[in-house]
Design an enzyme around this catalytic site. Structure first.
Site, PDB file in Angstrom:
ATOM      1  N   LYS A 134      -4.151   5.633  15.341  1.00 30.72           N
ATOM      2  CA  LYS A 134      -5.155   6.345  14.544  1.00 30.72           C
ATOM      3  C   LYS A 134      -6.331   6.666  15.457  1.00 30.72           C
ATOM      4  O   LYS A 134      -6.993   5.759  15.967  1.00 30.72           O
ATOM      5  CB  LYS A 134      -5.620   5.485  13.371  1.00 30.72           C
ATOM      6  CG  LYS A 134      -4.551   5.214  12.329  1.00 30.72           C
ATOM      7  CD  LYS A 134      -5.066   4.257  11.272  1.00 30.72           C
ATOM      8  CE  LYS A 134      -4.058   4.073  10.144  1.00 30.72           C
ATOM      9  NZ  LYS A 134      -4.515   3.049   9.172  1.00 30.72           N
ATOM     10  N   LYS A 137       2.905   9.660  10.526  1.00 33.30           N
ATOM     11  CA  LYS A 137       2.617   9.191   9.175  1.00 33.30           C
ATOM     12  C   LYS A 137       1.435  10.004   8.669  1.00 33.30           C
ATOM     13  O   LYS A 137       0.316   9.830   9.148  1.00 33.30           O
ATOM     14  CB  LYS A 137       2.289   7.700   9.222  1.00 33.30           C
ATOM     15  CG  LYS A 137       1.969   7.076   7.895  1.00 33.30           C
ATOM     16  CD  LYS A 137       1.653   5.601   8.103  1.00 33.30           C
ATOM     17  CE  LYS A 137       0.976   5.043   6.867  1.00 33.30           C
ATOM     18  NZ  LYS A 137       0.577   3.642   7.070  1.00 33.30           N
ATOM     19  N   GLU A 170      -3.285   9.386  -0.809  1.00 31.23           N
ATOM     20  CA  GLU A 170      -2.462  10.069   0.183  1.00 31.23           C
ATOM     21  C   GLU A 170      -1.386  10.951  -0.444  1.00 31.23           C
ATOM     22  O   GLU A 170      -0.461  11.391   0.234  1.00 31.23           O
ATOM     23  CB  GLU A 170      -1.854   9.042   1.133  1.00 31.23           C
ATOM     24  CG  GLU A 170      -2.949   8.288   1.897  1.00 31.23           C
ATOM     25  CD  GLU A 170      -2.409   7.264   2.868  1.00 31.23           C
ATOM     26  OE1 GLU A 170      -1.178   7.057   2.898  1.00 31.23           O
ATOM     27  OE2 GLU A 170      -3.217   6.671   3.596  1.00 31.23           O
ATOM     28  N   ARG A 205      -5.510   9.064   8.183  1.00 29.66           N
ATOM     29  CA  ARG A 205      -6.219   8.045   7.414  1.00 29.66           C
ATOM     30  C   ARG A 205      -6.201   8.470   5.947  1.00 29.66           C
ATOM     31  O   ARG A 205      -5.903   9.616   5.620  1.00 29.66           O
ATOM     32  CB  ARG A 205      -7.680   7.889   7.874  1.00 29.66           C
ATOM     33  CG  ARG A 205      -7.889   7.450   9.306  1.00 29.66           C
ATOM     34  CD  ARG A 205      -7.150   6.190   9.708  1.00 29.66           C
ATOM     35  NE  ARG A 205      -7.488   4.981   8.988  1.00 29.66           N
ATOM     36  CZ  ARG A 205      -8.272   4.000   9.476  1.00 29.66           C
ATOM     37  NH1 ARG A 205      -8.822   4.124  10.681  1.00 29.66           N
ATOM     38  NH2 ARG A 205      -8.487   2.902   8.788  1.00 29.66           N
ATOM     39  N   SER A 206      -6.549   7.551   5.068  1.00 24.11           N
ATOM     40  CA  SER A 206      -6.530   7.899   3.644  1.00 24.11           C
ATOM     41  C   SER A 206      -7.604   8.922   3.302  1.00 24.11           C
ATOM     42  O   SER A 206      -7.445   9.722   2.378  1.00 24.11           O
ATOM     43  CB  SER A 206      -6.680   6.647   2.781  1.00 24.11           C
ATOM     44  OG  SER A 206      -7.833   5.925   3.153  1.00 24.11           O
ATOM     45  N   ASP A 226       4.308   0.105   4.202  1.00 28.76           N
ATOM     46  CA  ASP A 226       3.034  -0.365   4.746  1.00 28.76           C
ATOM     47  C   ASP A 226       2.525  -1.402   3.762  1.00 28.76           C
ATOM     48  O   ASP A 226       2.044  -1.065   2.679  1.00 28.76           O
ATOM     49  CB  ASP A 226       2.029   0.778   4.890  1.00 28.76           C
ATOM     50  CG  ASP A 226       0.657   0.292   5.365  1.00 28.76           C
ATOM     51  OD1 ASP A 226       0.526  -0.912   5.681  1.00 28.76           O
ATOM     52  OD2 ASP A 226      -0.282   1.106   5.418  1.00 28.76           O
ATOM     53  N   ASP A 262      -0.836  -2.018  12.713  1.00 29.91           N
ATOM     54  CA  ASP A 262      -1.968  -1.124  12.449  1.00 29.91           C
ATOM     55  C   ASP A 262      -3.253  -1.934  12.563  1.00 29.91           C
ATOM     56  O   ASP A 262      -3.937  -1.893  13.577  1.00 29.91           O
ATOM     57  CB  ASP A 262      -1.823  -0.497  11.056  1.00 29.91           C
ATOM     58  CG  ASP A 262      -3.023   0.355  10.661  1.00 29.91           C
ATOM     59  OD1 ASP A 262      -3.828   0.700  11.551  1.00 29.91           O
ATOM     60  OD2 ASP A 262      -3.180   0.677   9.470  1.00 29.91           O
ATOM     61  N   GLN A 286       0.792  -1.223   0.000  1.00 35.34           N
ATOM     62  CA  GLN A 286       0.000   0.000   0.000  1.00 35.34           C
ATOM     63  C   GLN A 286       0.830   1.281   0.000  1.00 35.34           C
ATOM     64  O   GLN A 286       0.449   2.265  -0.616  1.00 35.34           O
ATOM     65  CB  GLN A 286      -0.922  -0.018   1.217  1.00 35.34           C
ATOM     66  CG  GLN A 286      -2.029   1.018   1.192  1.00 35.34           C
ATOM     67  CD  GLN A 286      -3.154   0.628   2.128  1.00 35.34           C
ATOM     68  OE1 GLN A 286      -4.044  -0.122   1.772  1.00 35.34           O
ATOM     69  NE2 GLN A 286      -3.098   1.126   3.350  1.00 35.34           N
ATOM     70  N   GLU A 317       5.067  -1.830   8.316  1.00 38.08           N
ATOM     71  CA  GLU A 317       3.743  -1.818   8.928  1.00 38.08           C
ATOM     72  C   GLU A 317       2.886  -2.919   8.304  1.00 38.08           C
ATOM     73  O   GLU A 317       2.888  -3.101   7.089  1.00 38.08           O
ATOM     74  CB  GLU A 317       3.101  -0.450   8.688  1.00 38.08           C
ATOM     75  CG  GLU A 317       1.673  -0.310   9.185  1.00 38.08           C
ATOM     76  CD  GLU A 317       1.068   1.010   8.757  1.00 38.08           C
ATOM     77  OE1 GLU A 317      -0.163   1.076   8.639  1.00 38.08           O
ATOM     78  OE2 GLU A 317       1.829   1.982   8.534  1.00 38.08           O
TER      79      GLU A 317
END
EC number: 4.2.1.11
Length: 429
Positions: free
Chosen positions: A337, A388, A205, A366-367, A242, A312, A163, A285
């Protein structure tokens, strides 16, 4: 003076054009706090529930009017008149009101919006920036950014299964210097991709989303760009991944659809280990799936002494799942998060548990984001040393970097950039 007198909520749009919740809190003395709630694309099964309306005739079912209504009725009735400076009591009142283990009734998006807005209003009353109000005088460490410059997986429409491919400017002298380094690498990568005939469209992102055949191909481009920008990989800049492995874990194996390969649990561990030997990857991650505790343990035993292994989907900012990881020696870091757990109090508890156990913590976006920059303040408040928050493109990502620059300026001589000390496996090298 600090009693909560009114709470308003509304439906706004996030960076993907989907509805999310924004909350305003007003205190008796006129102090005001506003917070907008982020939303994820690759979500863990164990996250707190984000309440959506389900009305297919409106925003394709993704509306959040139910959560907005919950804020302005039940939640206001429950916490109206409470002291905004008693964050724990306010959050506990909302959690009790919800009455479910995962905030499914009122919605984590409703509860979190109120929780963060209350903290911001209380900070205004105290005449303090949010990072100072939450973290006290000890909150002064500026985090090393994990800058996502190549997107794949659920964050992009390309064949790359992982990702995120990130750069971490650990050799920077300050946060603002780290942002400069990241921006220069980002633009150098754009030129390299364009020269090689790849598109330079960006993902959710802000990272580039080229049609590359494998993780190695993406890593090669990143390494080339670091060098071309005048930095030394492994010294000035290290890499982070990630994998979001939950997204491609099916029937006990890891299915790389983009590459056309399937790897067993053991093969996945060895594949990641080989990547860390071939490239200066210091953080991975979600290298294994969220419920593949066996695989996570194998990976930790294999490379945990030299690589930060961030949970995560594994930990979902939840102290119960984190406690299991600590007890079994699974992973060595937690991604934090705020909307995974749904309140400021629980978020801070997860960071505290991780740090006490010798785990690192990485504050994360978050995205689906907004212009809200709360996580920048929380990263400094908790001294977690890593953040991040996406690439060096899209204003929803840059809002966090710009807030960190302001915080660093405000701290002046007290500001301390985490640098190489942020990752324990790197600090001793």
């Amino acid at each position: 003076m600090t009693a909560i007198t009114n709470i308003a909520a509304r439906e706004i749009l996030d960076s993907r054009g989907n509805p999310t919740v924004e909350v305003d809190v007003l205190l008796e003395d006129g102090s005001f706090g506003r917070a907008a709630v982020p939303s994820g694309a690759s979500t863990g099964a164990h996250e707190a529930v984000e309440l959506r309306d389900g009305d297919k005739g409106r925003y394709n079912g993704k509306g959040v009017l139910k959560a907005v209504d919950a804020v302005q009725t039940e939640i206001l009735d429950a916490i109206g008149g409470m002291d905004a400076e008693d964050q724990v009591a306010v959050d506990e009142a909302m959690i009790t009101l919800d009455g479910t283990p995962n905030k499914a009734r009122l919605g984590a998006n409703a509860i979190l919006g109120v929780s963060l807005a209350v903290a911001k209003a209380a900070a205004e009353t105290a005449g303090l920036p949010l990072y100072r109000y939450v973290g006290g005088v000890q909150g002064r460490v500026l985090p090393v950014p994990m800058m996502n410059i190549v997107n794949g997986g659920a964050h992009a429409d390309n064949p790359i299964d992982f990702q995120e491919f990130m750069v971490m400017p650990v050799g920077a002298t300050s946060l603002s210097d780290a942002v400069r380094m990241g921006a220069e690498i980002f633009h150098t990568l754009k030129s390299a991709l364009k020269k090689a005939g790849h598109n330079t469209n960006v993902g959710d992102e802000g990272g580039f989303a080229p049609n590359l055949p494998s993780a190695e191909a993406a890593l090669d481009f990143v390494m080339e760009s670091i060098n071309a920008a005048g930095f030394k990989p492994g010294s000035d800049v290290v890499l982070a991944l990630d994998c979001a492995a939950t997204e491609f874990f099916k029937d006990g194996a890891y299915h790389y659809e983009g590459e056309g390969q399937t790897r067993s649990i053991e093969q996945q561990v060895e594949y990641l280990a080989k990547l860390t030997e071939a490239y200066p990857i210091l953080s991975i991650e979600d290298g294994m799936s969220e419920d593949d505790w066996e695989g996570w343990k194998l990976l930790t035993d294999r490379i945990g002494n030299r690589v930060q292994l961030v949970g995560d989907d594994l930990f979902v900012t939840n102290v119960e799942r984190l406690a299991r990881g600590i007890e079994t020696g699974t992973g060595n870091s937690i991604l934090v998060k705020v909307n995974q757990i749904g309140s400021l109090t629980e978020t801070l508890a997860a960071v505290d548990m991780a740090q006490r156990a010798g785990y690192t913590a990485v504050m994360s976006h978050r995205s689906g984001e907004t212009e809200d920059s709360t996580i920048a303040d929380l990263a400094v408040a908790t001294n977690c040393g890593q953040i991040k928050t996406g690439s060096l493109a899209r204003s929803d990502r840059l809002a966090k970097y710009n807030q960190l620059i302001r915080i660093e300026e405000g701290l002046g001589a007290q500001a301390l950039y985490a640098g190489r000390s942020a990752i324990r496996q790197l600090a001793g090298r």
